[in-house]
Scaffold this active site. Sequence first.
Site, short mmCIF file in Angstrom:
data_model
loop_
_atom_site.label_atom_id
_atom_site.label_comp_id
_atom_site.label_asym_id
_atom_site.label_seq_id
_atom_site.Cartn_x
_atom_site.Cartn_y
_atom_site.Cartn_z
N HIS A 197 66.83 -34.12 -5.12
CA HIS A 197 68.26 -34.05 -5.46
C HIS A 197 68.66 -35.16 -6.42
CE1 HIS A 197 68.21 -31.23 -2.12
NE2 HIS A 197 69.16 -30.65 -2.82
N ARG A 304 77.80 -27.80 -4.25
CA ARG A 304 77.05 -28.48 -3.17
C ARG A 304 78.00 -29.42 -2.43
NH1 ARG A 304 72.68 -28.42 -7.35
NH2 ARG A 304 70.78 -27.68 -6.37
N ARG A 340 79.15 -23.66 -1.16
CA ARG A 340 78.09 -23.69 -0.14
C ARG A 340 78.48 -24.65 0.98
NH1 ARG A 340 72.17 -25.63 -1.69
NH2 ARG A 340 73.15 -27.67 -1.64
N GLU A 443 65.98 -19.37 0.55
CA GLU A 443 65.23 -20.55 0.13
C GLU A 443 64.13 -20.90 1.11
OE1 GLU A 443 67.95 -23.82 -0.42
OE2 GLU A 443 69.13 -23.31 1.34
N ASN A 466 64.48 -24.18 -5.56
CA ASN A 466 63.96 -25.53 -5.32
C ASN A 466 63.31 -25.61 -3.94
OD1 ASN A 466 65.36 -25.98 -7.66
ND2 ASN A 466 67.15 -26.82 -6.63
N ASP A 467 64.05 -25.14 -2.96
CA ASP A 467 63.48 -25.17 -1.62
C ASP A 467 62.47 -24.05 -1.41
OD1 ASP A 467 64.48 -27.42 -0.23
OD2 ASP A 467 66.47 -26.52 -0.33
N ARG A 477 59.51 -31.80 -2.01
CA ARG A 477 60.01 -31.84 -3.39
C ARG A 477 60.38 -33.24 -3.85
NH1 ARG A 477 65.72 -28.54 -2.41
NH2 ARG A 477 66.54 -29.58 -4.24
N CYS A 514 70.18 -19.86 -7.99
CA CYS A 514 70.96 -21.08 -8.23
C CYS A 514 70.09 -22.33 -8.18
CB CYS A 514 72.13 -21.20 -7.25
SG CYS A 514 71.59 -21.38 -5.55
C1 PEP Z 1 67.68 -24.80 -3.92
O1 PEP Z 1 67.06 -25.15 -2.92
O2 PEP Z 1 67.16 -24.21 -4.88
C2 PEP Z 1 69.12 -25.09 -4.02
C3 PEP Z 1 69.86 -24.60 -4.99
O3 PEP Z 1 69.66 -25.94 -3.13
P1 PEP Z 1 69.40 -27.52 -3.14
O4 PEP Z 1 68.70 -27.88 -4.39
O5 PEP Z 1 70.73 -28.18 -3.00
O6 PEP Z 1 68.54 -27.73 -1.93
MG MG Z 2 68.15 -25.77 -1.17
#
Ligand code: PEP
Ligand code: MG
Length: 580
Positions: A197, A304, A340, A443, A466-467, A477, A514
Amino acid sequence: MSFALHGQAVSGGIAIGRAHLVSHAQFEVSQYQLRERDVAGELLRFDKAVAVAGAELDALRKDASAPGAPAELSAFIDVHAMILADPALTDEVRELIRERRCNAEWAVVQQMQQVVDQFNEFEDAYLRERQQDIVQVVERVLKVLQGKPRKLSRRKTIATDDDLIVVANDLSPADTIQFKNLKIGGFVTDLGGSTSHTAIVARSLAIPAVVGMQHARPLIQDDDLLIIDGTRGVLIVDPDIGVLEEYRLRKTELELERSKLKRLVTSRARTLDGIDVELHANIELPQDTVRVKDVGADGVGLFRTEYLFMNRDEVPDEDEQFEAYRSVVKALGGKPLTLRTLDIGADKDARALRDRAGNRGAPNPALGLRAIRFCLAEPQLFLEQLRAVLRASHYGKIRLLIPMLAHAREIEQTLALIELAKTQLRETRHKFDDTIEIGGMIEIPAAALALGPFLRRLDFLSIGTNDLIQYTLALDRTDGSVAHLYDPLHPAVLRLISQTIQSAQRVDMPVAVCGEMAGDPKMTKLLLGMGLREFSMHPAQLLEVKHQVMMSDTAQLATRVIKILKLDEPDRISEQLEKL
Ligand code: PEP
Ligand code: MG
């Protein structure tokens, strides 16, 4: 001496400026007892070190007051000079040298610990955080004591456009989000992965950043001249004049390219074969809506909200949240806001929530009580947020997005709590949008592989790549040591994304991406070929993605992408992707 370090490129562009070290350094100094006859000499050595550190700060202050230098730099230096002049630090150190016969380094570190402990007692969060400045001042004095004085003036050019470059061992998302209020030119860290993040916030700030540098923090000194090449993941320390000029030129070129893209702000994101694509923006704080509008996004695809809970001691209550959500939806002037619910946990830490639901010290936080799991374990807190969102939904188009769902039972519990929040609001005669759409983030691989309950019970999906990548490939990550394995093009990842898009489309359910893949222009054609028609990304990336959309033919891409999805060698996949 000039040298270069390499790390992971997480946010593109070039920054040229002065190092500002952010310290969490370990103060491992030699500790020994002085002989009686050496005490006077040690006191003198300490006083000299303080004087040298003071002179360094004076010299820095002169540079910082040059026209165009960032105002924050001046403020940092003033605070440091005040701390250095404060007898609470220096008198006590002298006392330790005189009475306890501690060597100067040891005395300095002991006194720093004392003062830091006192700061930890402060109620006020801002004051508590000022202990960082004390640590940095002590570090400055220690460096002099240890015979590593700073060069006082090393400017190669009069650089009024110098950026302030933060150099740290690691930065949390909570640290980084504070850069939104400071004029930071870029940052580098020794730890971290490219979709942590912290990296995401850097992209949202549109400032160059490189993480996972491993040795930057110990090798760089405050005020060193640095170049960050955020696209290549390179940091150049103390560049020679030729390199500096070359990078200044490249920086100007990049700025020009970026400004050329601005002409696309009002263009439709329509492909060559006439398909309209929705491009939404990701935001972290209400103030980000300004940039959402600047780039002409179709709305906010991911707010977020957890960032509202960071860097403070108290949880924002229902009214405060309501005001924040309402301000965003009103600022969007009719465009939709996908909000979210709280995704706290893993690398996103909010100290106000640390002691809740056993959230402290989870053995494996990314797999622990994160996001919706945490909210379901804290229903009162969750209900407060749900009521705040629902109340704001009266003022514009809001869609509610739930993170980290995997189980049908979590969907049911969430829907039941939303119903309860609505009932409570009816009782208190609050207005809200009773038809608010509820969506789920995809995710977790389990969710992508067992979409049935999502398709039956929810109104829309948003794929969090991402997740999804983190959990599919079993890679943290945020962990730089496995970052080379974090691969969005892994065939398993691509198949999960593509299957999710197709399953949703089969039942006419809106589906977006996203995660960071949506904002990577190299991925745009691949995602379009999978059938994706809704992307959400940081505003800084939106126009470049729009440019890609406008050069795409979805019918052609679909045929080619079917072939890519059959490949299982990552190298072949990358090769084919290049050709799209
Ligand atoms: C993701 O996991 O792709 C996502 C958009 O949420 P975050 O990056 O806040 O975990
Ligand atoms: Mg996520």
